[in-house]
Design a protein around this motif. Sequence first.
Motif, short mmCIF file in Angstrom:
data_model
loop_
_atom_site.label_atom_id
_atom_site.label_comp_id
_atom_site.label_asym_id
_atom_site.label_seq_id
_atom_site.Cartn_x
_atom_site.Cartn_y
_atom_site.Cartn_z
N MET A 178 23.70 -2.41 -66.96
CA MET A 178 24.33 -1.60 -68.00
C MET A 178 25.84 -1.82 -68.02
SD MET A 178 22.24 2.00 -67.58
CE MET A 178 23.38 2.87 -68.68
N GLY A 179 26.45 -1.85 -66.85
CA GLY A 179 27.89 -2.04 -66.77
C GLY A 179 28.31 -3.40 -67.29
N MET A 180 27.53 -4.44 -66.97
CA MET A 180 27.88 -5.78 -67.41
C MET A 180 27.75 -5.93 -68.92
SD MET A 180 28.93 -7.34 -64.74
CE MET A 180 29.06 -8.96 -65.47
N PHE A 181 26.66 -5.42 -69.49
CA PHE A 181 26.51 -5.48 -70.94
C PHE A 181 27.56 -4.61 -71.64
CE2 PHE A 181 22.02 -7.08 -70.58
CZ PHE A 181 22.22 -8.22 -71.33
N GLY A 182 27.87 -3.47 -71.04
CA GLY A 182 28.91 -2.62 -71.61
C GLY A 182 30.25 -3.32 -71.65
N TRP A 183 30.56 -4.06 -70.59
CA TRP A 183 31.82 -4.83 -70.53
C TRP A 183 31.86 -5.89 -71.62
CZ3 TRP A 183 33.32 -8.56 -65.94
CH2 TRP A 183 34.70 -8.82 -66.00
N ALA A 184 30.73 -6.59 -71.80
CA ALA A 184 30.67 -7.63 -72.83
C ALA A 184 30.83 -7.02 -74.22
CB ALA A 184 29.33 -8.37 -72.73
N MET A 185 30.18 -5.89 -74.46
CA MET A 185 30.23 -5.28 -75.79
C MET A 185 31.60 -4.67 -76.08
SD MET A 185 26.37 -3.69 -75.65
CE MET A 185 26.53 -2.72 -77.13
N ALA A 186 32.25 -4.11 -75.06
CA ALA A 186 33.60 -3.57 -75.25
C ALA A 186 34.58 -4.70 -75.56
CB ALA A 186 34.05 -2.81 -74.00
N THR A 187 34.40 -5.84 -74.88
CA THR A 187 35.26 -6.99 -75.15
C THR A 187 35.02 -7.52 -76.56
OG1 THR A 187 35.17 -7.58 -72.80
CG2 THR A 187 35.95 -9.28 -74.31
N SER A 188 33.77 -7.49 -77.01
CA SER A 188 33.45 -7.91 -78.36
C SER A 188 34.10 -6.98 -79.39
CB SER A 188 31.93 -7.93 -78.56
OG SER A 188 31.59 -8.35 -79.86
N SER A 189 34.13 -5.68 -79.11
CA SER A 189 34.79 -4.73 -80.00
C SER A 189 36.30 -5.00 -80.03
CB SER A 189 34.52 -3.29 -79.54
OG SER A 189 33.16 -2.96 -79.69
N ALA A 190 36.88 -5.33 -78.89
CA ALA A 190 38.30 -5.64 -78.83
C ALA A 190 38.62 -6.89 -79.64
CB ALA A 190 38.74 -5.83 -77.37
N ALA A 191 37.65 -7.81 -79.73
CA ALA A 191 37.86 -9.06 -80.46
C ALA A 191 38.06 -8.81 -81.96
CB ALA A 191 36.70 -10.00 -80.23
N VAL B 76 31.45 -13.63 -75.37
CA VAL B 76 30.24 -14.45 -75.30
C VAL B 76 29.94 -14.84 -73.85
CG1 VAL B 76 29.21 -16.66 -75.94
CG2 VAL B 76 30.46 -15.33 -77.65
N GLY B 77 30.98 -15.23 -73.11
CA GLY B 77 30.79 -15.57 -71.71
C GLY B 77 30.29 -14.40 -70.88
N LEU B 78 30.87 -13.23 -71.12
CA LEU B 78 30.44 -12.03 -70.39
C LEU B 78 29.00 -11.66 -70.74
CD1 LEU B 78 33.66 -9.82 -70.64
CD2 LEU B 78 32.82 -11.08 -68.65
N ARG B 79 28.63 -11.88 -72.00
CA ARG B 79 27.26 -11.60 -72.42
C ARG B 79 26.27 -12.49 -71.69
NH1 ARG B 79 26.13 -12.76 -78.54
NH2 ARG B 79 26.12 -14.89 -77.71
N ILE B 80 26.64 -13.76 -71.50
CA ILE B 80 25.78 -14.69 -70.77
C ILE B 80 25.63 -14.24 -69.31
CG2 ILE B 80 25.57 -17.05 -69.91
CD1 ILE B 80 26.96 -17.95 -72.51
N ALA C 177 26.01 -11.21 -68.16
CA ALA C 177 25.22 -9.98 -68.16
C ALA C 177 23.73 -10.29 -68.30
CB ALA C 177 25.67 -9.07 -69.30
N THR C 178 23.41 -11.28 -69.11
CA THR C 178 22.00 -11.67 -69.29
C THR C 178 21.42 -12.23 -68.00
OG1 THR C 178 22.45 -12.20 -71.61
CG2 THR C 178 20.42 -13.07 -70.67
N LEU C 179 22.21 -13.03 -67.29
CA LEU C 179 21.75 -13.57 -66.01
C LEU C 179 21.53 -12.45 -64.99
CD1 LEU C 179 24.06 -16.72 -65.72
CD2 LEU C 179 21.62 -16.67 -66.26
N VAL C 180 22.44 -11.49 -64.95
CA VAL C 180 22.29 -10.34 -64.05
C VAL C 180 21.03 -9.56 -64.42
CG1 VAL C 180 23.30 -8.15 -63.30
CG2 VAL C 180 24.76 -10.16 -63.59
N PHE C 181 20.80 -9.38 -65.72
CA PHE C 181 19.59 -8.70 -66.18
C PHE C 181 18.34 -9.42 -65.68
CE2 PHE C 181 16.14 -8.65 -69.30
CZ PHE C 181 15.88 -7.29 -69.41
N CYS C 182 18.32 -10.74 -65.79
CA CYS C 182 17.15 -11.51 -65.37
C CYS C 182 16.90 -11.38 -63.86
CB CYS C 182 17.32 -12.98 -65.75
SG CYS C 182 17.29 -13.28 -67.53
N VAL C 183 17.98 -11.45 -63.07
CA VAL C 183 17.84 -11.36 -61.62
C VAL C 183 17.34 -9.97 -61.21
CG1 VAL C 183 19.09 -11.34 -59.42
CG2 VAL C 183 19.57 -13.12 -61.12
N VAL C 184 17.98 -8.94 -61.72
CA VAL C 184 17.61 -7.57 -61.35
C VAL C 184 16.20 -7.25 -61.83
CG1 VAL C 184 18.15 -5.12 -61.66
CG2 VAL C 184 20.00 -6.77 -61.28
#
Length: 325
Positions: A22-35, A46-50, A52-59
Amino acid sequence: MSQAGLMKGLAHFPVAMFAVVMGMFGWAMATSSAALFVPWLDGLAVGLRIVATLVFCVVSGLYIAKAVFAFEGCRAEWKTPPKLAFFPAMSISVLLLATAYLQDAPGFAAVIWPIGAALQGALTLAVISSWISSRSFETAQLSPAWFVPAVGNVVAPIAGVPLGYEHLSWLFFSGGLVFWVVLLTLVVNRLMFHDPMPGKLLPTLVILVAPPAVGFLAYLELAGGMQGGLDGFAQFLMSVAFVFALLVLIQAPKFRGLPFALPWWALSFPVAGLSSAAFQFALRTGSLAHVWIGVIALIVLSFIVGTLLFLTVKAFLRGAFFQPE
């Protein structure tokens, strides 16, 4: 490690690890809003989203393995009140996965969102049913972490509405807000009139910010995007998020000196929601003050997630999440 040792280790892998997702996706989405205001941040988002996706897959992979090979460990977590509320973090992670890819891969989001919504609905009903079942809970077991199911319900409309699930999104949103109000009353009562929360759970105070901040983002979608202005309820949600953020900021000195534990990830997603909400508010009102609030929140969020990610990877490599607490 032997097969028996592996199974024993998996049995201790915590469901609260989905708070990291949740924290990783939140970071990516907040950065996207800042963009929206600083276009060069889009590549970083986009990099943070990738990541976050890898973290999602591992967890997700590890917890699925736990459910398959060490189901008794899942059952034990379900029966532990402080851990029970974190189960909807799984469905929230799926919903955030769909939300993160909504713009760039709408077909993928369209497949993932119904899965997350179904899981969110099932887990919310199961957790709340467990709360009102025959077993009793003590006041000391209550914490802001109990907001997690409500947060999941208000996350759902952010991608649900653009994907065409408007009525279902209203169902999730309404249920999430109602239980937020109910749980808010219980949590404030616990904080004011009972023994202080254990130090390990103090970071969960920041979750107070998440329901109104994320609720604001969801309401924007439900209200048709509100291009050109915000109605009173939207401004109410944004203001409540700021009120709780200020209250938590006053309590922040109490966090100093506390040892690292997974509940520290409770700091990340609410701050991400606040940052995204501030940017979206600024986009619709032209408020420079809200742009700066979003920027400051994003800087704080980046420091929080960077620090927590380092500590989490360090703990993961030494096997801390595969041992009894």
